[in-house]
Design an enzyme around this catalytic site. Structure first.
Site, PDB file in Angstrom:
ATOM      1  CG  LEU A  55      -2.028  -0.987   1.365  1.00  0.00           C
ATOM      2  CD1 LEU A  55      -2.722  -0.827   2.719  1.00  0.00           C
ATOM      3  CD2 LEU A  55      -3.034  -0.853   0.235  1.00  0.00           C
ATOM      4  CG  ASP A  56       0.581   4.262  -3.018  1.00  0.00           C
ATOM      5  OD1 ASP A  56       1.364   3.376  -3.427  1.00  0.00           O
ATOM      6  OD2 ASP A  56      -0.188   4.893  -3.762  1.00  0.00           O
ATOM      7  CG  MET A  57       4.071   6.834   3.762  1.00  0.00           C
ATOM      8  SD  MET A  57       5.652   7.711   3.708  1.00  0.00           S
ATOM      9  CE  MET A  57       5.704   8.422   5.351  1.00  0.00           C
ATOM     10  CB  THR A  59      -3.024   4.160   0.547  1.00  0.00           C
ATOM     11  OG1 THR A  59      -2.842   4.871  -0.671  1.00  0.00           O
ATOM     12  CG2 THR A  59      -4.331   3.393   0.495  1.00  0.00           C
ATOM     13  NE  ARG A 156      -1.565   8.731  -4.588  1.00  0.00           N
ATOM     14  CZ  ARG A 156      -0.520   8.891  -3.774  1.00  0.00           C
ATOM     15  NH1 ARG A 156       0.103   7.836  -3.269  1.00  0.00           N
ATOM     16  NH2 ARG A 156      -0.115  10.110  -3.452  1.00  0.00           N
TER      17      ARG A 156
END
Length: 210
Positions: A55-57, A59, A156
């Site tokens: 997961l993105d930081m 998110t 995104r």
């Protein structure tokens, strides 16, 4: 660290599900200042826990780990073969036209501006995101998102590309949209998969905190 403070959702001898807060790396980054992450915190309690996806930081939401290399490979294969259903929730700028649809735009790394990604019709990899409107406000839309592929920053970039960037997105939203939220309004709300050992259906849910 303890299990409750890290948002433990589920654990058994085969897998582990945590609820990642926004602003915490899922896996270590480059440099000594980017070593604190959810995966390493989890491994202090469950040393055999291994990363299956990312997961993105920015998110938040559900994060799955396999316990032991065999489970990591089995779960990783399930992700690769689209046997894991993932759902996210996001709040985007503007009124999205229609009630549901699919974004089908190929994505590639934007090399001069790494780590950014971009739509690239010539060199991009096939990327699809299914969306459904959950609610509408005067100048925003709440969407349920199902990534059918797993490209970096896919949700995104896809939403920015159709003119509806996610509120609070420091990478892809223009300044006026970034300023409308204190964080990226993107949350991994549901994971659905077959148990890698017994095959029974598992569904994990985490309501969006925004």
């Amino acid at each position: 660290m303890d299990a409750l403070s890290e948002g433990l959702v589920y654990v058994d001898e085969h897998l582990l599900v945590l609820d990642k807060p926004a602003g915490l790396l899922a896996v270590p980054g480059r440099g000594e200042d980017k070593q604190d992450c959810l995966a390493l915190r989890a491994q202090r309690l469950w040393p055999d826990a291994l990363v299956v996806h990312r997961l993105d930081m920015a998110t938040s939401g559900l994060f799955l780990m396999g316990r032991g290399i065999a489970m990591q490979r089995r779960l990783g294969r399930a992700f690769a073969e689209r046997e894991v259903d993932k759902q996210y929730e996001a709040v985007v700028a503007g009124q999205v036209e229609g009630d549901a649809g699919t974004i089908d735009l190929p994505l590639a790394a934007d090399w001069p501006r790494r780590p950014l990604q971009k739509v690239d019709a010539e060199h991009g990899r096939p990327s699809q995101t299914r969306w459904t409107v959950a609610a509408r406000a005067a100048d925003s839309t709440r969407l349920l998102l199902e990534p059918l592929t797993g490209r970096t920053h896919q949700l995104r970039v896809h939403l920015q590309a159709i003119g509806h960037p996610i509120l609070g997105d420091a990478l892809y939203a223009p300044p006026q949209v970034l300023a409308r939220a204190p964080r990226l309004l993107l949350h991994a709300t549901r994971l659905r998969l077959a148990h890698p050992e017994g095959g029974e259906p598992l569904v994990f849910e985490s309501p969006a905190p925004f």
